[in-house]
Design a protein around this motif. Structure first.
Motif, PDB file in Angstrom:
ATOM      1  N   LEU A  99      54.716  36.467  34.841  1.00  0.00           N
ATOM      2  CA  LEU A  99      55.754  37.179  35.577  1.00  0.00           C
ATOM      3  C   LEU A  99      55.111  38.231  36.481  1.00  0.00           C
ATOM      4  O   LEU A  99      54.112  38.856  36.085  1.00  0.00           O
ATOM      5  CB  LEU A  99      56.729  37.837  34.603  1.00  0.00           C
ATOM      6  CG  LEU A  99      57.550  36.875  33.730  1.00  0.00           C
ATOM      7  CD1 LEU A  99      58.381  37.654  32.720  1.00  0.00           C
ATOM      8  CD2 LEU A  99      58.446  35.994  34.599  1.00  0.00           C
ATOM      9  N   PRO A 100      55.643  38.439  37.685  1.00  0.00           N
ATOM     10  CA  PRO A 100      54.964  39.281  38.680  1.00  0.00           C
ATOM     11  C   PRO A 100      54.595  40.679  38.218  1.00  0.00           C
ATOM     12  O   PRO A 100      53.451  41.097  38.360  1.00  0.00           O
ATOM     13  CB  PRO A 100      55.997  39.342  39.824  1.00  0.00           C
ATOM     14  CG  PRO A 100      56.804  38.102  39.668  1.00  0.00           C
ATOM     15  CD  PRO A 100      56.880  37.850  38.192  1.00  0.00           C
ATOM     16  N   ILE A 101      55.523  41.434  37.660  1.00  0.00           N
ATOM     17  CA  ILE A 101      55.246  42.821  37.270  1.00  0.00           C
ATOM     18  C   ILE A 101      55.017  42.929  35.772  1.00  0.00           C
ATOM     19  O   ILE A 101      53.996  43.452  35.321  1.00  0.00           O
ATOM     20  CB  ILE A 101      56.395  43.748  37.702  1.00  0.00           C
ATOM     21  CG1 ILE A 101      56.532  43.733  39.231  1.00  0.00           C
ATOM     22  CG2 ILE A 101      56.147  45.173  37.204  1.00  0.00           C
ATOM     23  CD1 ILE A 101      57.699  44.533  39.749  1.00  0.00           C
ATOM     24  N   ALA A 102      55.980  42.413  34.981  1.00  0.00           N
ATOM     25  CA  ALA A 102      55.871  42.506  33.527  1.00  0.00           C
ATOM     26  C   ALA A 102      54.610  41.825  33.018  1.00  0.00           C
ATOM     27  O   ALA A 102      53.955  42.309  32.084  1.00  0.00           O
ATOM     28  CB  ALA A 102      57.100  41.891  32.868  1.00  0.00           C
ATOM     29  N   GLY A 103      54.255  40.705  33.648  1.00  0.00           N
ATOM     30  CA  GLY A 103      53.074  39.973  33.218  1.00  0.00           C
ATOM     31  C   GLY A 103      51.800  40.790  33.360  1.00  0.00           C
ATOM     32  O   GLY A 103      50.943  40.784  32.478  1.00  0.00           O
ATOM     33  N   ARG A 104      51.688  41.524  34.468  1.00  0.00           N
ATOM     34  CA  ARG A 104      50.495  42.345  34.676  1.00  0.00           C
ATOM     35  C   ARG A 104      50.437  43.473  33.651  1.00  0.00           C
ATOM     36  O   ARG A 104      49.369  43.804  33.130  1.00  0.00           O
ATOM     37  CB  ARG A 104      50.495  42.936  36.084  1.00  0.00           C
ATOM     38  CG  ARG A 104      49.259  43.793  36.344  1.00  0.00           C
ATOM     39  CD  ARG A 104      49.300  44.458  37.694  1.00  0.00           C
ATOM     40  NE  ARG A 104      48.131  45.322  37.878  1.00  0.00           N
ATOM     41  CZ  ARG A 104      47.967  46.131  38.914  1.00  0.00           C
ATOM     42  NH1 ARG A 104      48.884  46.188  39.853  1.00  0.00           N
ATOM     43  NH2 ARG A 104      46.889  46.895  38.993  1.00  0.00           N
ATOM     44  N   ILE A 105      51.610  44.065  33.354  1.00  0.00           N
ATOM     45  CA  ILE A 105      51.637  45.185  32.421  1.00  0.00           C
ATOM     46  C   ILE A 105      51.227  44.738  31.021  1.00  0.00           C
ATOM     47  O   ILE A 105      50.375  45.356  30.381  1.00  0.00           O
ATOM     48  CB  ILE A 105      53.030  45.834  32.394  1.00  0.00           C
ATOM     49  CG1 ILE A 105      53.316  46.528  33.734  1.00  0.00           C
ATOM     50  CG2 ILE A 105      53.134  46.847  31.253  1.00  0.00           C
ATOM     51  CD1 ILE A 105      54.721  47.075  33.853  1.00  0.00           C
ATOM     52  N   ILE A 106      51.858  43.647  30.520  1.00  0.00           N
ATOM     53  CA  ILE A 106      51.558  43.242  29.145  1.00  0.00           C
ATOM     54  C   ILE A 106      50.142  42.680  29.021  1.00  0.00           C
ATOM     55  O   ILE A 106      49.507  42.821  27.974  1.00  0.00           O
ATOM     56  CB  ILE A 106      52.593  42.239  28.607  1.00  0.00           C
ATOM     57  CG1 ILE A 106      52.591  40.941  29.430  1.00  0.00           C
ATOM     58  CG2 ILE A 106      53.975  42.851  28.581  1.00  0.00           C
ATOM     59  CD1 ILE A 106      53.540  39.889  28.875  1.00  0.00           C
ATOM     60  N   THR A 107      49.634  42.055  30.080  1.00  0.00           N
ATOM     61  CA  THR A 107      48.248  41.588  30.056  1.00  0.00           C
ATOM     62  C   THR A 107      47.298  42.775  29.981  1.00  0.00           C
ATOM     63  O   THR A 107      46.360  42.797  29.174  1.00  0.00           O
ATOM     64  CB  THR A 107      47.930  40.738  31.296  1.00  0.00           C
ATOM     65  OG1 THR A 107      48.783  39.593  31.321  1.00  0.00           O
ATOM     66  CG2 THR A 107      46.473  40.281  31.279  1.00  0.00           C
TER      67      THR A 107
END
Length: 267
Positions: A99-107
């Motif tokens: 996911l564009p934003i959430a994916g970067r945060i959780i990664t």
């Protein structure tokens, strides 16, 4: 918006189990960002009721195995684990990490993607073992998906949590949560997200699962499945304590249900 003071809300979270004087772990920027967003949100819009925090080890590698009743579960469980003075590292579907934003945060926050049915499927297990061996707190939903049990009891589980625990020797903490389904009901044909009126979110951590009967033995499929049955029975019992009900003697088996449905369609 609230039914009590901020102090009362903090007491509901911090006053049940554990010592609130325990130091917080070093969280880093990205996990700190998640905490800064999630904790005020949870205290403002929900009524957390957390028990059994004393059962979560304050340090050292550990796996927690939780039931799965809603797509909102990771928010609730992540908040609970943080209140246990640990930083959770969840195993989650790889699609969420894209996911564009959430994916970067959780990664960036150190969560672990699970690439199902691909050549990368073993990476999640390897990363989870490495995290536990470094003394981290790894979270697994053994059911692999949100429960399809009509009464929302846990289903039979996959062997990941048992495999990680038996390979590393770390404890497994059974965790039950109840109430998240009232905020976000899953698999009902339409998305229903409701925050108001404020929902009570209950989470309980049980004592470590006794896996001594399986330790020191070859990790065969049969042994891992038997250990998983023990883990899931403890998760179901812990949920029963929250709900004030007795869990079913046999947990819902999604694979058998799907095979039965396929057989009926062919007939």
């Amino acid at each position: 918006m609230t039914d009590g003071s901020d102090e009362q809300q903090e007491a509901a979270v911090d006053g049940q189990g554990g010592d609130t004087r325990d130091p917080r772990p070093r969280r880093g920027f990205w996990f700190g960002l998640i905490v800064a967003i999630v904790k005020p949100f949870m205290l403002a819009f929900t009524k957390p009721r957390f028990t059994g925090r004393e059962n979560m080890p304050r340090s050292g590698g550990v796996v927690f195995a939780a039931n799965h009743i809603s797509h909102f579960d990771p928010v609730v469980l992540g908040f609970f684990i943080w209140e246990c003075r640990r930083i959770p590292r969840f195993l989650g579907k790889a699609s969420v990490f894209r996911l564009p934003i959430a994916g970067r945060i959780i990664t960036s926050a150190g969560q672990i993607p699970v690439h199902r049915e691909s050549t990368q499927a073993a990476d999640a297990f390897r990363d989870a073992v490495a995290a536990v061996e470094k003394g981290e707190c790894v979270g697994v939903y053994p059911e692999g998906t949100i429960t399809r049990d009509p009464d929302l009891w846990p289903m039979t589980g996959k062997t990941g949590a048992a495999r990680i625990a038996l390979q590393t020797g770390c404890p497994v903490i059974p965790i039950a949560n109840w109430g998240a389904q009232e905020i976000l009901r899953s698999y009902t044909g339409k998305i229903r997200f409701r925050l108001l009126p404020r929902k009570t979110l209950q989470v309980r951590a049980g004592a470590p699962v006794d896996l001594s009967a399986f330790q020191g033995k070859p990790l065969t499929n049969q042994l891992l499945h038997e250990a998983t049955e023990v883990i899931m029975a403890r998760v179901a019992d812990t949920l029963g304590e929250l709900r004030g009900e007795t869990p079913p003697k046999e947990l819902y088996d999604l694979r058998k249900a799907r095979k039965s449905a396929d057989g009926e369609e062919k007939a």
